[in-house]
Design a protein around this motif. Structure first.
Motif, PDB file in Angstrom:
ATOM      1  N   ARG A   2       0.897  -0.834  -0.292  1.00 62.25           N
ATOM      2  CA  ARG A   2      -0.046   0.023   0.026  1.00 62.25           C
ATOM      3  C   ARG A   2       0.832   0.963  -0.352  1.00 62.25           C
ATOM      4  O   ARG A   2       0.274   1.902  -0.606  1.00 62.25           O
ATOM      5  N   ILE A   3       2.070   1.243   0.651  1.00 62.19           N
ATOM      6  CA  ILE A   3       2.466   2.617   0.883  1.00 62.19           C
ATOM      7  C   ILE A   3       3.253   2.687  -0.656  1.00 62.19           C
ATOM      8  O   ILE A   3       3.287   3.299  -0.743  1.00 62.19           O
ATOM      9  N   ILE A   4       4.113   1.690  -0.951  1.00 64.00           N
ATOM     10  CA  ILE A   4       4.671   1.710  -2.791  1.00 64.00           C
ATOM     11  C   ILE A   4       3.492   1.603  -3.756  1.00 64.00           C
ATOM     12  O   ILE A   4       3.922   2.807  -4.283  1.00 64.00           O
ATOM     13  N   SER A   5       2.606   1.852  -2.979  1.00 57.27           N
ATOM     14  CA  SER A   5       1.423   2.039  -4.358  1.00 57.27           C
ATOM     15  C   SER A   5       0.785   3.780  -4.195  1.00 57.27           C
ATOM     16  O   SER A   5       1.140   4.244  -5.518  1.00 57.27           O
ATOM     17  N   LYS A   6       1.135   4.096  -2.637  1.00 56.16           N
ATOM     18  CA  LYS A   6       0.676   5.582  -3.145  1.00 56.16           C
ATOM     19  C   LYS A   6       2.326   6.144  -2.892  1.00 56.16           C
ATOM     20  O   LYS A   6       1.419   6.970  -4.202  1.00 56.16           O
ATOM     21  N   MET A   7       2.881   5.925  -3.094  1.00 57.06           N
ATOM     22  CA  MET A   7       4.196   6.017  -3.363  1.00 57.06           C
ATOM     23  C   MET A   7       4.043   6.455  -5.416  1.00 57.06           C
ATOM     24  O   MET A   7       4.791   7.585  -5.741  1.00 57.06           O
ATOM     25  N   LEU A   8       3.983   5.791  -5.958  1.00 59.59           N
ATOM     26  CA  LEU A   8       4.269   5.846  -7.560  1.00 59.59           C
ATOM     27  C   LEU A   8       2.826   6.523  -7.170  1.00 59.59           C
ATOM     28  O   LEU A   8       3.449   6.927  -8.724  1.00 59.59           O
ATOM     29  N   VAL A   9       1.959   6.101  -6.885  1.00 60.48           N
ATOM     30  CA  VAL A   9       0.872   7.579  -7.601  1.00 60.48           C
ATOM     31  C   VAL A   9       1.052   9.270  -7.315  1.00 60.48           C
ATOM     32  O   VAL A   9       1.143  10.015  -8.625  1.00 60.48           O
ATOM     33  N   THR A  10       1.940   9.236  -6.246  1.00 63.22           N
ATOM     34  CA  THR A  10       2.046  10.960  -5.704  1.00 63.22           C
ATOM     35  C   THR A  10       3.908  10.682  -6.409  1.00 63.22           C
ATOM     36  O   THR A  10       3.269  11.925  -7.684  1.00 63.22           O
ATOM     37  N   SER A  11       3.940   9.598  -7.700  1.00 62.66           N
ATOM     38  CA  SER A  11       5.336  10.201  -8.088  1.00 62.66           C
ATOM     39  C   SER A  11       4.703  10.340  -9.407  1.00 62.66           C
ATOM     40  O   SER A  11       5.368  11.449 -10.465  1.00 62.66           O
ATOM     41  N   ARG A  12       4.012   9.577  -9.936  1.00 61.57           N
ATOM     42  CA  ARG A  12       3.118  10.486 -11.345  1.00 61.57           C
ATOM     43  C   ARG A  12       2.395  11.395 -11.004  1.00 61.57           C
ATOM     44  O   ARG A  12       2.885  12.323 -11.997  1.00 61.57           O
ATOM     45  N   SER A  13       2.282  12.067  -9.910  1.00 54.42           N
ATOM     46  CA  SER A  13       1.460  13.202  -9.913  1.00 54.42           C
ATOM     47  C   SER A  13       2.610  14.017  -9.679  1.00 54.42           C
ATOM     48  O   SER A  13       1.883  15.775 -10.502  1.00 54.42           O
ATOM     49  N   MET A  14       2.911  13.773  -8.781  1.00 53.92           N
ATOM     50  CA  MET A  14       4.522  15.017  -9.229  1.00 53.92           C
ATOM     51  C   MET A  14       4.882  15.243 -10.858  1.00 53.92           C
ATOM     52  O   MET A  14       5.568  16.217 -11.072  1.00 53.92           O
ATOM     53  N   ILE A  15       5.169  14.053 -10.959  1.00 53.41           N
ATOM     54  CA  ILE A  15       5.798  13.504 -12.529  1.00 53.41           C
ATOM     55  C   ILE A  15       4.878  14.750 -13.530  1.00 53.41           C
ATOM     56  O   ILE A  15       5.380  15.703 -14.598  1.00 53.41           O
ATOM     57  N   SER A  16       3.529  14.427 -13.701  1.00 59.51           N
ATOM     58  CA  SER A  16       2.415  15.018 -14.027  1.00 59.51           C
ATOM     59  C   SER A  16       2.413  16.739 -13.900  1.00 59.51           C
ATOM     60  O   SER A  16       2.677  17.498 -14.502  1.00 59.51           O
ATOM     61  N   ASN A  17       2.989  16.918 -12.915  1.00 58.29           N
ATOM     62  CA  ASN A  17       2.365  18.592 -12.191  1.00 58.29           C
ATOM     63  C   ASN A  17       3.875  19.339 -12.872  1.00 58.29           C
ATOM     64  O   ASN A  17       3.629  20.174 -13.250  1.00 58.29           O
TER      65      ASN A  17
END
Length: 170
Positions: A53-68
Motif C-alpha cells: 500500500r505504501i509503495i502504491s501510494k508512492m507510485l501514485v504520488t510520484s506520477r502526480s509529481m511528474i504530471s504536475n
C-alpha cells in the motif's frame, strides 16, 4: 496563479513522498523484526500488505509529481516563448527607430554639406556669364579653388576685400 498552484502541489507531493518513504523504512524494519522473532505468517503478510500500500501510494504520488512538473514545464515554455517574441518585437521596433534616425541624420548632414557647394557653384556660373560683382559668402578659398579648377577658370582674389578693407562704406 496556476503556476504557483503547480509548485505548491509538487512541493506537497514531495513532502508526501518523504513521509511515505519514512513509513516504508519503518515498516521494513518492523517486518524484519517479525521475521527474526519467528512471528506468525499472518503478521508478516500484514506487514507486506502495508508495504504494498505504501509503495502504491508512492507510485501514485510520484506520477502526480511528474504530471504536475510537466504541466509546469509547459507553462514555463509558453511564457518563455512569449518573452522571446516580445524581445524580438522590441528589437525590431528599436532597429526601425534607429534606422529612421540614421536616415534623417544622413539627409540633414548631406544637405548641410552640399548646400554651400551648390550656392558656390551657382555663384561661379554667374561669374562665368560675366557678372563680376557676385559675393562668395561662407566659402573658404580651398572650395573656390577646387571649383575653379574643375570649371577651368582663372581665380583672382581681391586681397583688399579679403583683409576687410572698404571703399566708401562698401
Amino acid at each position: 496563479d496556476e503556476e504557483k498552484e503547480f509548485v505548491i502541489t509538487i512541493n506537497n507531493d514531495y513532502m508526501s513522498l518523504g513521509s511515505s518513504f519514512s513509513d516504508l523504512v519503518a515498516n521494513y524494519d518492523a517486518k524484519k523484526k517479525l521475521i527474526q522473532e519467528n512471528s506468525p505468517l499472518e503478521e508478516i503478510k500484514k506487514s507486506e500488505l502495508i508495504e504494498e500500500r505504501i509503495i502504491s501510494k508512492m507510485l501514485v504520488t510520484s506520477r502526480s509529481m511528474i504530471s504536475n512538473s510537466l504541466k509546469l514545464s509547459d507553462f514555463v515554455k509558453d511564457e518563455l516563448r512569449e518573452s522571446q517574441e516580445l524581445s524580438r518585437n522590441l528589437i525590431l521596433i528599436v532597429s526601425i527607430i534607429l534606422a529612421t534616425i540614421l536616415i534623417f541624420t544622413s539627409i540633414f548632414a548631406a544637405k548641410r554639406i552640399s548646400d554651400p557647394i551648390v550656392k558656390l557653384t551657382r555663384s561661379i556660373e554667374e561669374i562665368t556669364k560675366g557678372k563680376l560683382d557676385i559675393q562668395l559668402e561662407g566659402s573658404n578659398i580651398f572650395e573656390i579653388q577646387k571649383i575653379a579648377e574643375e570649371k577651368k577658370l582663372l581665380l583672382i582674389e581681391d586681397a583688399a576685400e579679403s583683409l576687410g578693407a572698404s571703399i566708401s562704406g562698401k
